[in-house]
Design a protein around this motif. Structure first.
Motif, PDB file in Angstrom:
ATOM      1  N   ILE A   1      54.963  40.565  29.787  1.00 56.13           N
ATOM      2  CA  ILE A   1      54.754  41.116  31.118  1.00 56.13           C
ATOM      3  C   ILE A   1      54.134  40.042  32.013  1.00 56.13           C
ATOM      4  N   ALA A   2      53.976  40.352  33.287  1.00 56.95           N
ATOM      5  CA  ALA A   2      53.329  39.427  34.216  1.00 56.95           C
ATOM      6  C   ALA A   2      51.835  39.352  33.909  1.00 56.95           C
ATOM      7  N   PRO A   3      51.217  38.166  34.014  1.00 55.08           N
ATOM      8  CA  PRO A   3      49.775  38.047  33.728  1.00 55.08           C
ATOM      9  C   PRO A   3      48.926  38.988  34.574  1.00 55.08           C
ATOM     10  N   GLU A   4      49.393  39.291  35.793  1.00 51.32           N
ATOM     11  CA  GLU A   4      48.628  40.174  36.677  1.00 51.32           C
ATOM     12  C   GLU A   4      48.498  41.590  36.112  1.00 51.32           C
ATOM     13  N   ASP A   5      49.402  41.947  35.189  1.00 50.60           N
ATOM     14  CA  ASP A   5      49.411  43.321  34.660  1.00 50.60           C
ATOM     15  C   ASP A   5      48.619  43.467  33.369  1.00 50.60           C
ATOM     16  N   VAL A   6      48.073  42.375  32.846  1.00 42.43           N
ATOM     17  CA  VAL A   6      47.279  42.430  31.616  1.00 42.43           C
ATOM     18  C   VAL A   6      45.862  42.897  31.953  1.00 42.43           C
ATOM     19  N   LYS A   7      45.313  43.776  31.124  1.00 44.74           N
ATOM     20  CA  LYS A   7      43.978  44.313  31.356  1.00 44.74           C
ATOM     21  C   LYS A   7      42.957  43.575  30.488  1.00 44.74           C
TER      22      LYS A   7
END
Length: 644
Positions: free
Chosen positions: A157-163
């Motif tokens: 996934i996109a890094p921005e979507d990792v929690k």
């Protein structure tokens, strides 16, 4: 920094042309320059070979056609600046000079002035692209994807979507997309994109891993600790972008100068044309108008307004290549004036990697119980000393419940552990709560953490730190590069602070300091107007001192977010020797900027005088103006090739 963004020239308020950042934009200048150059050369050939067939009407039309491709962009920019009520600009100056040349029949010279101005723009665009290359190369280390574990599967996934808290997998050859903690046993990383250091770095389990590092060893697993927008890489990109928009004092001065200088040039050109009428007996209007046009051409401030910002831009680029981030060109200027450097000890001059050396308990408390209480309390802190205590006791302690944890800056920690009030800190902490302890502890040459349980002294833990390999060389080189005094300030005990200072050759050292005490020392140094003070630190408790100093320098590799945010300069490698590198880069940048100013003014003054007396013609004025601009630009980008 948006790589698709169209960047504007920031050399002066009157100049708003786009600085080409890609091949498509460059072609917009290459094509008209090529057309005008071909038409100009053809016109000159026809002037000399077939002049009898090339009458005045055809000749005028031909040179107008040669003039239009390079003149149109300048006319367009002039209209835009006039709409903004900025009439006297380099664009209007070029237009008046070239139209004047056409008016007196000097068609080739009129075309040549505009053509060489456009050629200068091409070189400017090339130089800016070269200077920006170092900074924009950071974009190449920005990972586009992250492989994250969800529902026992790994998905991309996109890094921005990792929690935060999630586990990511990074294969060999891939870049780390987010900041986190190493879960695998160990891994080898190329950190050159972040730190400028090519030597691989081994990171072990439990140690931090930063976004942008390149995994060169094997598959590793990382637990994410920061969102993408809060990662070190994003912070670097943001700081560098902001840095290019903050003007140095010299740059701002030149911008103000250009706004006054250009109208004066028009005024003096008018005087050159008109005044001789009253004093010269054989006055010929066309001759004096020609001299005025030469005056206009050579007076163009391009060399100044282009090369000076470019010099600072190059300095920022050279620094970022070395793992040093200046948050503005103004700090390059200010760092050249620094003569006093004040440094924190732990994490700045020492590695901040502590190991427990000894545990001494009082008669009333068992040694195992002492470490268990200490670990339960210190688990709530990110301080290097706290981490050392937790690492030492993590396999042998009971999991005591901890509540009401309070960090007391410059003292230590206080909290409720298993129903007991526990204090862990330095001697100041004990004195603050009026707790009697063994005073011989103050004589121990290592760092000590004194423990009290229910307001009763329970024992102490000794911890040792290690001085950074380059610390002594850094201090010695500071003195060799214009620094008059180096001072160490530390919250650690005075005996340790003075011992480290002595080993490193630091003249003054003060220990047992709270954050507010450090600020007072800096205020005292700044009270002497001859002192320009830089403070170097890495912790949250250093933030007030970083803000108070003339130049705040943060150790950014492992430094706290608070310190990095407040600082004016960030050392990504955490190496004290990079402070000297920053000073050298700042000095080289200033030298180049002043060289360009001297070059531009001296050459222009000489040709202005020659033009006023009719010795220099417009061709010479054109070559002098463009030549000075090119030399200044080449000198400005030279800093990118320097070794520091």
């Amino acid at each position: 920094m948006d790589e698709n963004k169209e960047y504007k020239c920031t050399c002066c308020d009157s100049c708003s042309e786009e600085l080409p950042g890609n091949n498509t934009q460059n072609r917009k200048i290459y094509i008209p320059v090529g057309l005008s150059l071909a038409a100009l050369l053809a016109g000159i050939i026809m002037d000399n070979l077939i002049s009898r067939y090339f009458n005045s009407h055809y000749r005028l039309i031909w040179y107008i056609l040669a003039y239009i491709p390079v003149a149109y962009p300048v006319f367009r920019e002039a209209v835009q600046t006039i709409r903004q009520k900025d009439i006297f600009t380099e664009f209007s100056l070029m237009i008046v000079a070239t139209l004047g040349a056409f008016f007196i029949g000097e068609y080739p010279e009129g075309v040549a002035v505009m053509l060489f101005y456009s050629v200068g723009e091409l070189f400017q665009a090339s130089a800016v692209d070269k200077a920006r290359k170092n900074i924009k190369s950071l974009l190449d280390i920005r990972p586009d994807t992250a492989t994250v574990e969800r529902n026992r599967n790994y998905i991309t996934i996109a890094p921005e979507d990792v929690k935060t808290g999630e586990t990511i997998l990074v294969k060999a050859g891939e870049k780390v997309p987010l900041d986190g903690i190493m879960i695998s046993v160990s891994g080898s990383f190329n950190t050159s994109a972040l730190t400028g250091e090519s030597k691989p770095k081994t990171i072990r389990e439990g140690e931090p891993v930063l976004a942008g590092m390149l995994n060169i060893d094997k598959v590793i697993y990382i637990r994410v600790t920061k969102k993408y927008e809060d990662s070190s890489l994003s912070r670097i990109l943001e700081m560098v972008q902001d840095a290019t928009s903050r003007k140095a004092r010299t740059e701002l001065l030149i911008r103000r100068f250009a706004k006054i200088y250009t109208p004066l040039v028009f005024f003096f050109a008018l005087l050159v044309t008109v005044i001789p009428y009253f004093f010269v007996t054989d006055y010929i209007f066309q001759d004096w108008l020609y001299r005025a046009l030469v005056f206009l051409v050579i007076s163009c401030p391009c060399a100044l307004v282009i090369s000076i910002p470019l010099g600072y831009f190059g300095g920022i680029g050279a620094a970022s290549k070395a793992g040093i981030l200046f948050k503005g060109a103004n700090y390059l200027d200010l760092l050249t004036k620094v003569n006093t450097i004040v440094m924190d000890k732990t994490g700045t001059l020492t590695k901040g990697v502590f190991n427990v050396q000894d545990i001494v308990s009082s008669v009333a408390v068992e040694k195992d119980e002492l470490i268990e209480y200490a670990v339960a309390l210190e688990k709530k802190s990110n301080h290097p000393i706290a981490k050392a205590i937790v690492a030492y006791g993590k396999d042998t302690i009971k999991d005591y419940p901890a509540t009401d944890i309070e960090e007391i800056p410059g003292h230590g920690l206080k909290g409720d552990i298993n129903g007991h009030e526990v204090l862990a800190g330095n001697a100041n902490m004990m004195e603050k709560y009026h707790i009697s302890y063994d005073k011989s502890i103050d004589l121990i040459p290592e760092t000590t953490v004194i423990i009290a349980i229910d307001n009763t002294y329970a024992g102490y833990i000794t911890i040792a730190d290690e001085v950074k390999e380059d610390a002594a060389d850094a201090v010695r080189n500071m003195y060799m590069n214009g620094i008059n005094q180096v001072v160490m300030l530390s919250g650690d005990k005075s005996s340790i602070t003075e011992s480290v200072a002595s080993r490193l050759g630091i003249g003054k050292a003060y220990g047992n300091l709270l954050p507010e005490d450090k600020v007072k020392h800096i205020e005292q140094l700044k009270s002497d107007n001859e002192n320009v003070v830089a403070f170097v630190g890495d912790g949250i408790n250093d933030a007030p001192s970083l803000a108070m100093s003339d130049v705040g320098i943060a150790m950014g590799g492992m430094g706290s977010d608070a310190a990095i945010e407040v600082a004016d300069v960030v050392i990504q490698t955490d190496q004290p020797s990079k402070i000297v590198t920053a000073i050298k880069i700042a000095g080289a940048t200033k030298k180049i900027v002043y060289q360009n100013i001297t070059l531009a003014f001296s050459v222009k003054l000489i040709v202005l005088i020659l033009g006023g007396f009719g010795v220099a013609n417009m061709w010479e004025a054109v070559f002098a103006d463009v030549g000075v601009s090119l030399l200044a630009i080449l000198n400005a980008v030279r800093i990118l090739k320097m070794k520091f």
